[in-house]
Scaffold this motif. Sequence first.
Motif, PDB file in Angstrom:
ATOM      1  N   SER A  99      26.975  71.625 -17.121  1.00 60.16           N
ATOM      2  CA  SER A  99      27.836  72.730 -17.552  1.00 60.16           C
ATOM      3  C   SER A  99      29.195  72.601 -16.872  1.00 60.16           C
ATOM      4  O   SER A  99      29.278  72.144 -15.732  1.00 60.16           O
ATOM      5  CB  SER A  99      27.190  74.079 -17.215  1.00 60.16           C
ATOM      6  OG  SER A  99      27.057  74.242 -15.810  1.00 60.16           O
ATOM      7  N   VAL A 100      30.258  72.995 -17.587  1.00 56.37           N
ATOM      8  CA  VAL A 100      31.624  72.832 -17.083  1.00 56.37           C
ATOM      9  C   VAL A 100      32.406  74.117 -17.346  1.00 56.37           C
ATOM     10  O   VAL A 100      32.367  74.665 -18.456  1.00 56.37           O
ATOM     11  CB  VAL A 100      32.338  71.643 -17.759  1.00 56.37           C
ATOM     12  CG1 VAL A 100      33.749  71.496 -17.199  1.00 56.37           C
ATOM     13  CG2 VAL A 100      31.556  70.359 -17.567  1.00 56.37           C
ATOM     14  N   ALA A 101      33.147  74.575 -16.331  1.00 58.59           N
ATOM     15  CA  ALA A 101      33.986  75.772 -16.482  1.00 58.59           C
ATOM     16  C   ALA A 101      35.308  75.559 -15.768  1.00 58.59           C
ATOM     17  O   ALA A 101      35.389  74.822 -14.773  1.00 58.59           O
ATOM     18  CB  ALA A 101      33.278  77.001 -15.931  1.00 58.59           C
ATOM     19  N   VAL A 102      36.339  76.196 -16.256  1.00 62.09           N
ATOM     20  CA  VAL A 102      37.650  76.201 -15.615  1.00 62.09           C
ATOM     21  C   VAL A 102      37.795  77.516 -14.857  1.00 62.09           C
ATOM     22  O   VAL A 102      37.456  78.589 -15.383  1.00 62.09           O
ATOM     23  CB  VAL A 102      38.775  76.053 -16.661  1.00 62.09           C
ATOM     24  CG1 VAL A 102      40.140  76.248 -16.010  1.00 62.09           C
ATOM     25  CG2 VAL A 102      38.691  74.678 -17.323  1.00 62.09           C
ATOM     26  N   VAL A 103      38.279  77.434 -13.618  1.00 62.18           N
ATOM     27  CA  VAL A 103      38.451  78.629 -12.788  1.00 62.18           C
ATOM     28  C   VAL A 103      39.899  78.738 -12.336  1.00 62.18           C
ATOM     29  O   VAL A 103      40.632  77.743 -12.292  1.00 62.18           O
ATOM     30  CB  VAL A 103      37.513  78.605 -11.564  1.00 62.18           C
ATOM     31  CG1 VAL A 103      36.058  78.696 -11.994  1.00 62.18           C
ATOM     32  CG2 VAL A 103      37.745  77.353 -10.722  1.00 62.18           C
ATOM     33  N   GLY A 104      40.291  79.969 -11.979  1.00 62.31           N
ATOM     34  CA  GLY A 104      41.685  80.211 -11.639  1.00 62.31           C
ATOM     35  C   GLY A 104      42.019  80.041 -10.176  1.00 62.31           C
ATOM     36  O   GLY A 104      43.195  79.957  -9.815  1.00 62.31           O
ATOM     37  N   SER A 105      41.003  79.977  -9.306  1.00 55.81           N
ATOM     38  CA  SER A 105      41.273  79.879  -7.876  1.00 55.81           C
ATOM     39  C   SER A 105      40.030  79.390  -7.153  1.00 55.81           C
ATOM     40  O   SER A 105      38.923  79.373  -7.718  1.00 55.81           O
ATOM     41  CB  SER A 105      41.683  81.246  -7.310  1.00 55.81           C
ATOM     42  OG  SER A 105      40.577  82.138  -7.342  1.00 55.81           O
ATOM     43  N   ILE A 106      40.225  79.035  -5.897  1.00 52.16           N
ATOM     44  CA  ILE A 106      39.090  78.615  -5.079  1.00 52.16           C
ATOM     45  C   ILE A 106      38.143  79.783  -4.843  1.00 52.16           C
ATOM     46  O   ILE A 106      36.920  79.597  -4.753  1.00 52.16           O
ATOM     47  CB  ILE A 106      39.604  78.013  -3.745  1.00 52.16           C
ATOM     48  CG1 ILE A 106      38.501  77.219  -3.067  1.00 52.16           C
ATOM     49  CG2 ILE A 106      40.155  79.083  -2.817  1.00 52.16           C
ATOM     50  CD1 ILE A 106      39.011  76.369  -1.918  1.00 52.16           C
ATOM     51  N   GLU A 107      38.688  80.984  -4.767  1.00 47.14           N
ATOM     52  CA  GLU A 107      37.844  82.173  -4.608  1.00 47.14           C
ATOM     53  C   GLU A 107      36.979  82.391  -5.849  1.00 47.14           C
ATOM     54  O   GLU A 107      35.810  82.775  -5.739  1.00 47.14           O
ATOM     55  CB  GLU A 107      38.705  83.407  -4.339  1.00 47.14           C
ATOM     56  CG  GLU A 107      39.372  83.430  -2.968  1.00 47.14           C
ATOM     57  CD  GLU A 107      40.614  82.540  -2.878  1.00 47.14           C
ATOM     58  OE1 GLU A 107      41.106  82.322  -1.764  1.00 47.14           O
ATOM     59  OE2 GLU A 107      41.104  82.080  -3.955  1.00 47.14           O
ATOM     60  N   ASP A 108      37.557  82.145  -7.032  1.00 50.78           N
ATOM     61  CA  ASP A 108      36.786  82.275  -8.267  1.00 50.78           C
ATOM     62  C   ASP A 108      35.659  81.237  -8.304  1.00 50.78           C
ATOM     63  O   ASP A 108      34.551  81.524  -8.761  1.00 50.78           O
ATOM     64  CB  ASP A 108      37.684  82.087  -9.487  1.00 50.78           C
ATOM     65  CG  ASP A 108      38.648  83.245  -9.688  1.00 50.78           C
ATOM     66  OD1 ASP A 108      38.428  84.311  -9.074  1.00 50.78           O
ATOM     67  OD2 ASP A 108      39.622  83.076 -10.449  1.00 50.78           O
TER      68      ASP A 108
END
Length: 434
Positions: free
Chosen positions: A336-345
């Motif tokens: 599974s692959v996802a894009v995140v907005g920050s290291i916290e996310d």
Amino acid sequence: MPLGTLPVNMSTTAATPEIAQYCLQTAEAARAASYQLASLDAEVKNRWLRHAADALVAASDMIIQENEKDLAAAPDYGLTDAAIDRLRLDAGRIKSIATGLEEIAMLPDPVGEVIEGHTRPGGLQILKRRVPLGVVFFIYESRPNVTADAAGICVKSGNAVILRGGKEAIHSSKAIVKVLGESAEACGVPKDAVQLVSTTDRQAVGEFLSLGELIDVTIPRGGEGLIRRVAAEATMPVIKHFDGNCHVYVDQDADIEMAVNIIENAKCQRMGVCNACESLLVHEKIAADALPAIAKRLTERGVEIRADERAITWIDNALPATDEDWSTEYLGPTISVAVVGSIEDAAAHINRYGSHHTDAIVTGDLRAAETFTTLVDSAAVMVNASTRFNDGSVFGLGAEIGISTDKFHARGPCGLRELTTYKYIVRGDGHVRT
């Protein structure tokens, strides 16, 4: 009925009084052996390990003959070709098992180690000393080499062990334990220090799990269903991990070539193991450059990609991910692959969907690495390294009996020290408390 004489195939519908008595006798014998083991010198335990290694090699023909019985029955159990290969023994594999025991003999003995100590103002001496757990009930898959490994690591750490291997390897495991027992008697190690459960009736597991007054810890190694059953029924502590939904997070300051290589290794080097990567997270600022390169490498290795609505725009032939994908341990060619907005996310996603086993960050920013390792609540957190490195031998612990995602009593690879606890030794000179 004497110990070790129960038939192999018995009903799984009910625990008979006969099975209950057998389990009680086995646990009582292990408890008695554990008291003797606690005071054995390291040299006695090491002598047994070396003697057992030689004896296993000498008994190769007998062990292989018994292993052939398991192999002949394997199709009836529906084993895959890979499982049958793991079950198979030959002279070379038996030599490797023996080498494993010799390597355990070379490891430092943790029993008796003074962890810390101090003297109080009134002269009272306080020592914190490492001691064995006592009796280990170990439930594991149908791999004969694990029988010897578990026996070796338990006895070296001063623990008696009750081994409950898979029914598919019962003849092989019996042959190995027979050799280990003969070596124990020859070397001054209690004969009941290593016992194999001789019945494959699943109700015996429940009986052993009810004996918390005799068994100090249970370690299940196998499928999630087995481990959840053990955790629900055990009357003693359980060292466990349910699954291995491991993540790699590619930070905005990552070297893309490094990220591609790490992800390929983490996912593809061995897909059916608990420290393989199952989920990939990529920072939005690097996604357009990183995802096509990562997807190309994974696709070349036959990996199916299930991506969120942002990641799928940069990955050809990806399938839309569902909510279920984020928490799935595939143990195969899917990620599974996802894009995140920050290291916290990224950390929040991992802590929500992950299994607290092994997670990694790829980054060139030291501060980002420190943030990630602080925020992610997992037994092992890797920085610029594959998740596949979470392993006792790789960590320099020697043999391991499993990897724990618990926080008590052990976490991560469980080697010799993880099979110990401690006691306080207090020395005075006629001290009385006023």
